[in-house]
Design a protein around this motif. Structure first.
Motif, PDB file in Angstrom:
ATOM      1  N   LYS A 298     -41.527  -1.065  46.876  1.00 43.99           N
ATOM      2  CA  LYS A 298     -42.571  -0.911  45.873  1.00 43.99           C
ATOM      3  C   LYS A 298     -43.725  -0.055  46.403  1.00 43.99           C
ATOM      4  O   LYS A 298     -44.309   0.751  45.669  1.00 43.99           O
ATOM      5  N   ILE A 303     -45.320   1.036  43.054  1.00 47.07           N
ATOM      6  CA  ILE A 303     -45.014   0.101  41.970  1.00 47.07           C
ATOM      7  C   ILE A 303     -45.802  -1.192  42.213  1.00 47.07           C
ATOM      8  O   ILE A 303     -45.951  -1.639  43.349  1.00 47.07           O
ATOM      9  N   THR A 304     -46.288  -1.787  41.138  1.00 48.83           N
ATOM     10  CA  THR A 304     -47.038  -3.044  41.285  1.00 48.83           C
ATOM     11  C   THR A 304     -46.139  -4.174  41.782  1.00 48.83           C
ATOM     12  O   THR A 304     -44.928  -4.190  41.515  1.00 48.83           O
ATOM     13  N   LEU A 306     -46.365  -7.505  40.931  1.00 48.59           N
ATOM     14  CA  LEU A 306     -45.978  -8.418  39.856  1.00 48.59           C
ATOM     15  C   LEU A 306     -45.229  -7.679  38.758  1.00 48.59           C
ATOM     16  O   LEU A 306     -45.730  -6.690  38.208  1.00 48.59           O
ATOM     17  N   GLN A 307     -44.034  -8.171  38.455  1.00 41.98           N
ATOM     18  CA  GLN A 307     -43.215  -7.630  37.373  1.00 41.98           C
ATOM     19  C   GLN A 307     -42.953  -8.761  36.372  1.00 41.98           C
ATOM     20  O   GLN A 307     -41.960  -9.493  36.477  1.00 41.98           O
ATOM     21  N   GLU A 309     -41.941  -9.273  33.245  1.00 42.54           N
ATOM     22  CA  GLU A 309     -40.710  -9.436  32.464  1.00 42.54           C
ATOM     23  C   GLU A 309     -39.546  -9.913  33.335  1.00 42.54           C
ATOM     24  O   GLU A 309     -38.767 -10.765  32.930  1.00 42.54           O
ATOM     25  N   HIS A 310     -39.459  -9.362  34.541  1.00 43.39           N
ATOM     26  CA  HIS A 310     -38.402  -9.795  35.462  1.00 43.39           C
ATOM     27  C   HIS A 310     -38.606 -11.261  35.846  1.00 43.39           C
ATOM     28  O   HIS A 310     -37.635 -12.038  35.902  1.00 43.39           O
ATOM     29  N   TRP A 311     -39.861 -11.635  36.089  1.00 45.02           N
ATOM     30  CA  TRP A 311     -40.150 -13.017  36.478  1.00 45.02           C
ATOM     31  C   TRP A 311     -39.806 -13.988  35.351  1.00 45.02           C
ATOM     32  O   TRP A 311     -39.250 -15.073  35.573  1.00 45.02           O
TER      33      TRP A 311
END
Length: 360
Positions: A298, A303-304, A306-307, A309-311
Motif C-alpha cells: 500500500k 493506497i490508504t 483502511l479499505q 468495503e473489503h472489511w
C-alpha cells in the motif's frame, strides 16, 4: 459492627428490599414478608431516587430513613441506601443506616465521589460503589481510591451493568469482563451483582443471578417489593418476597474448592488448552506478518490502509459462519475487530515508520 461485605465471609451475601421506600406501611410489610419467605443479610431501599427525567418519583427523602431503619430492626439485619451528596450522607448517618452505597450516576462524577469521601472522613462505615453508567474500569477503581484516602476501609463493589441504547435483552448490559477485570486488579474487594438493574425484567433475574454465582461473585442485591406491579419506581424488575425465596432456593452454588482442579484429568485438559493457545498466537503472528506485507504494498502504491468495503465483506463472511464455528456473533465480531485493529497498527508502523512505543 463486623461488616457483612468482607471478602471471604458468607457467600452469597443477599441484599434485598424495595427499589424505593414509598410508605412506612410498605417498608414494614415488605420486611415482614421477606422474614416469612427467605433469609437475607441486608435490607435495602432507595430514599433519594436520581431519575433520568424530571417529574418522575424521586424518592420520599429523609422521612423514609426511619422507615428503612425500623424495618431492618424487625428483620434483625443491617440496612443500606444510596447516597449521592453530602446532605444524603449526613442524614443517613444521623438516622442510623448501617451501610451506604454510591450509585452509578454518582460514580461517573469524580467530583461528587470526592465530596462524599470528604463527608465520610473519620466515619467508620462500610460503603459499596456501583459501577459507573459507562464501561470505564479506571473510573470505578478511582472511586474506591478516593474513599480509601478518606479512611474508609470496608468497601464493596456493586456490578449493575452499563448503559446502552435499546438493547434487545438487557436494561443495562452486564459486560462481565469489566467486573472480572476489577477482581483481577482488586482481588480482596467483594463484588455484589445487581441483576435487577442489569435485566430490568423480573423474568431474567434467575438467569443473571446464576451466572454471577458461577463467576464467583460474592453476593446479590435484588429489588423486592410487597406488590411489585404497583411499585412507584422500576416495577418490572422487582420480585415479591415469596418469589425472591423461590429464586434463592433455585440457585446452584458450586464449590470454590480449587483442590479438585488439580487432578490429572484437569491437568491434561489444561495442557491441551495451553497448546492450542500457543498455536493461536503463532497463527496471529503469521497473520500480522502478512498484514505488514500489505502495508509495504500500500505504501509503494500510495493506497490508504483502511479499505471499508473489503472489511465489510470479511466481517460478513465470518459472522455468517459463527454458528458453524459454534461461537456467538458477539464473540466473532470482537475477535475480528481486535485482529483488524492490530493489523492496522502493523500497517501504520510499516507505512509511517512509527514505533510500538509511539502507538501505545
Amino acid at each position: 459492627m463486623s461488616s457483612i461485605i468482607q471478602k471471604g465471609g458468607k457467600r452469597p451475601i443477599i441484599i434485598a428490599g424495595p427499589c424505593s421506600a414509598e410508605t412506612e406501611e410498605q417498608m414494614m410489610e415488605t420486611a415482614l414478608q421477606i422474614k416469612e419467605f427467605c433469609n437475607i443479610d441486608m435490607l435495602r431501599a432507595g430514599i433519594w431516587k436520581p431519575r433520568t427525567r424530571p417529574d418522575s418519583f424521586e424518592g420520599v427523602g429523609e422521612v423514609g430513613l426511619s422507615w428503612l431503619v425500623d424495618a431492618g430492626k424487625v428483620l434483625g439485619v443491617p440496612t443500606t441506601t444510596e447516597v449521592a451528596n453530602t446532605k444524603h450522607v449526613e442524614q443517613a448517618l444521623k438516622a442510623g443506616v448501617d451501610i451506604l452505597w454510591i450509585g452509578a450516576r454518582t460514580t461517573v462524577n469524580p467530583f461528587a465521589v470526592q465530596d462524599i469521601a470528604d463527608a465520610l472522613k473519620g466515619v467508620k462505615i462500610p460503603v459499596m460503589v456501583k459501577n459507573p453508567v459507562n464501561p470505564d474500569l479506571e473510573l470505578w477503581i478511582g472511586a474506591f481510591e478516593r474513599l480509601e484516602k478518606s479512611g474508609i476501609t470496608e468497601l464493596g463493589a456493586i456490578h449493575r451493568g452499563f448503559s446502552v441504547y435499546k438493547h434487545a435483552k438487557y436494561r443495562n448490559v452486564p459486560n462481565w469482563e469489566i467486573p472480572i477485570a476489577l477482581h483481577e486488579r482488586l482481588p480482596d474487594l467483594p463484588i455484589i451483582n445487581d441483576p435487577s438493574h442489569i435485566t430490568g425484567n423480573r423474568n431474567l433475574l434467575l438467569e443473571v443471578s446464576q451466572k454471577a454465582m458461577d463467576l464467583n461473585f460474592d453476593g446479590l442485591i435484588i429489588e423486592t417489593h410487597r406488590n411489585p406491579d404497583v411499585a412507584w419506581s422500576d416495577a418490572a424488575q422487582q420480585l415479591t418476597p415469596e418469589n425472591l425465596g423461590v429464586l434463592l432456593d433455585s440457585l446452584v452454588l458450586r464449590s470454590q474448592n480449587s483442590e479438585k482442579l488439580d487432578s490429572e484429568h484437569i491437568s491434561v485438559i489444561r495442557e491441551k488448552i495451553g497448546d492450542l493457545d500457543d498455536r493461536l498466537f503463532d497463527i496471529l503472528t503469521a497473520r500480522m506478518q502478512l498484514s505488514e506485507e500489505l502495508g509495504i504494498f500500500k505504501k509503494e502504491h500510495n493506497i490508504t490502509i483502511l479499505q471499508p468495503e473489503h472489511w465489510k465483506k470479511i466481517i460478513s463472511a465470518r459472522l455468517n459462519r459463527a454458528s458453524e464455528y459454534k461461537l456467538s456473533d458477539r464473540f466473532v465480531r470482537q475477535v475480528m475487530d481486535a485482529i483488524h485493529q492490530e493489523s492496522i497498527r502493523h500497517q501504520v508502523r510499516v507505512m509511517n515508520h512509527s514505533s510500538d512505543k509511539e502507538e501505545q
